[in-house]
Design a protein around this motif. Structure first.
Motif, short mmCIF file in Angstrom:
data_model
loop_
_atom_site.label_atom_id
_atom_site.label_comp_id
_atom_site.label_asym_id
_atom_site.label_seq_id
_atom_site.Cartn_x
_atom_site.Cartn_y
_atom_site.Cartn_z
N LEU A 22 0.86 -1.19 0.00
CA LEU A 22 0.00 0.00 0.00
C LEU A 22 0.90 1.24 0.00
O LEU A 22 1.76 1.39 0.88
CB LEU A 22 -0.91 0.01 1.23
N ILE A 23 0.69 2.12 -0.99
CA ILE A 23 1.43 3.39 -1.07
C ILE A 23 0.48 4.53 -0.74
O ILE A 23 -0.58 4.65 -1.36
CB ILE A 23 2.04 3.60 -2.47
N ILE A 24 0.85 5.37 0.22
CA ILE A 24 0.04 6.53 0.60
C ILE A 24 0.87 7.78 0.33
O ILE A 24 1.87 8.04 1.02
CB ILE A 24 -0.39 6.47 2.08
N ILE A 73 4.15 1.98 2.24
CA ILE A 73 5.08 3.07 1.92
C ILE A 73 4.31 4.37 2.13
O ILE A 73 3.31 4.62 1.46
CB ILE A 73 5.59 2.95 0.48
N LEU A 74 4.76 5.19 3.09
CA LEU A 74 3.96 6.31 3.59
C LEU A 74 4.72 7.63 3.45
O LEU A 74 5.83 7.80 3.97
CB LEU A 74 3.62 6.06 5.07
N ASP A 75 4.08 8.56 2.75
CA ASP A 75 4.65 9.91 2.61
C ASP A 75 4.51 10.64 3.93
O ASP A 75 3.50 10.53 4.63
CB ASP A 75 3.92 10.66 1.49
N LEU A 76 5.55 11.41 4.28
CA LEU A 76 5.55 12.09 5.56
C LEU A 76 4.70 13.36 5.55
O LEU A 76 3.87 13.58 6.44
CB LEU A 76 6.99 12.42 5.96
N MET A 77 4.86 14.18 4.52
CA MET A 77 4.17 15.47 4.46
C MET A 77 2.96 15.37 3.52
O MET A 77 3.11 15.23 2.31
CB MET A 77 5.13 16.55 3.96
N MET A 78 1.76 15.38 4.09
CA MET A 78 0.51 15.34 3.32
C MET A 78 -0.47 16.32 3.95
O MET A 78 -0.43 16.55 5.16
CB MET A 78 -0.09 13.92 3.32
N MET A 113 -4.09 14.92 7.42
CA MET A 113 -3.40 13.99 8.32
C MET A 113 -2.02 13.68 7.75
O MET A 113 -1.90 13.10 6.67
CB MET A 113 -4.24 12.69 8.48
N ASP A 114 -0.96 14.08 8.48
CA ASP A 114 0.38 13.81 7.96
C ASP A 114 0.80 12.37 8.25
O ASP A 114 0.08 11.60 8.90
CB ASP A 114 1.40 14.80 8.54
N GLY A 115 1.98 11.99 7.76
CA GLY A 115 2.47 10.61 7.91
C GLY A 115 2.65 10.18 9.35
O GLY A 115 2.40 9.02 9.71
N PHE A 116 3.08 11.11 10.22
CA PHE A 116 3.25 10.76 11.64
C PHE A 116 1.92 10.29 12.25
O PHE A 116 1.86 9.27 12.94
CB PHE A 116 3.77 11.98 12.42
#
Length: 292
Positions: free
Chosen positions: A15-17, A60-65, A68-71
């Motif tokens: 899963l890619i976000i 696989i998770l992007d940090l800055m979105m 809701m951010d990756g954290f």
């Protein structure tokens, strides 16, 4: 990379976000080219919903979105029992120590800085898939071993219960033997001893022989001194056999042992079987007398 891929025997669910359409598509194509199944989400909320629908092998998770951010997404994943063990690889355009530390603190397993190479992405992906595969195998082995140990413990508990019952039965048999011995001594020995005190000398010798014979008859089933063939019999069967040898009827045996005539009949059948006496023509009393 080939050595790592050998641990991943089936295509992984990835899963890619990421909110970057271009990077999302590029990453998806690179991973699919390796034979894996890929799903994509453009924000954290949609990504979390996809996890609930089907749990992926790795994220696989992007940090800055936006939103809701990756954290926050990773924290929510790790707080949910359904998704808490899924490996999470963070993607970020920031290469600061603070963000890397926070990424690992919230549960991330790796951190890739954009722009990254195709080879670097695949090496990280296959490394964590291989480690997860090994971890799952170890967890399965531990679970299997735990179940085996629990089964062995259960068997030991059952064995202990059986042993306790056997010990209790042996103690009961000893008590029963003592009771019958005392009963028979009072019935067969003590009356002759009383008569000996008043009988003439000639009768005393006869009474002595009678008492000695009765004592041997009483001790024989307990000591097993006469025949090895009787070792297979239980104490109750030996007592019944001794009474049969004395010429007692089934009714008299039942009264002497305080059991029912049907129980005596059952024991007689068991005795015949253990002594290999086949056919109704062979009488138990005759067989015992011939074997002595």
């Amino acid at each position: 990379m080939k050595r790592l891929k050998q641990y991943v025997t089936t295509p992984a669910e990835v899963l890619i976000i990421d909110d970057d359409d271009t990077l999302l598509l590029t990453t998806k194509l690179v991973i699919e080219a390796e034979g894996h199944h890929v799903r994509t989400a453009k924000n954290g909320v949609d990504g979390l919903g996809m996890v609930q629908q089907q749990v992926p092998d790795i994220i696989i998770l992007d940090l800055m979105m936006p939103g809701m951010d990756g954290f926050a997404v990773c924290q929510q994943l790790k707080n949910d029992p359904i998704s808490q063990n899924i490996p999470v690889i963070f993607l970020s355009s920031h290469d600061t120590a603070e963000e890397k530390v926070k990424a690992f603190e919230v549960g991330g397993i790796d951190y890739l800085v954009k722009p990254y190479s195709r080879l670097e992405l695949l090496i990280r992906l296959h490394t964590h898939l291989a480690l997860q595969h090994i971890q799952d195998g170890l967890t399965l082995q531990v679970k299997k071993r735990t179940e085996e140990l629990e089964e062995k413990n259960h068997e030991l508990e059952e064995t202990n219960l059986v042993l306790k019952r056997l010990i209790h039965e042996i103690e009961q048999e000893k008590v029963e033997i003592n009771r019958i011995m005392h009963f028979n001594i009072e019935r067969l020995i003590l009356p002759d001893l009383a008569r000996m005190a008043e009988a003439p000398a000639q009768q005393r010798y006869q009474l002595k022989d009678t008492i000695q014979t009765n004592l041997l008859d009483l001790a024989s089933p307990v000591t097993g001194e006469h025949h090895d063939m009787y070792l297979l019999l239980t104490p109750t069967e030996l007592r019944i056999l001794n009474l049969i040898r004395q010429g007692r009827s089934s009714k008299e045996i039942a009264q002497a042992l305080n059991i029912s005539p049907q129980t005596v009949a059952t024991h007689r059948k068991k005795i015949r079987k253990k002594l290999h006496i086949s056919g109704t023509k062979i009488n138990l009393t005759s067989f015992i007398n011939r074997s002595e």
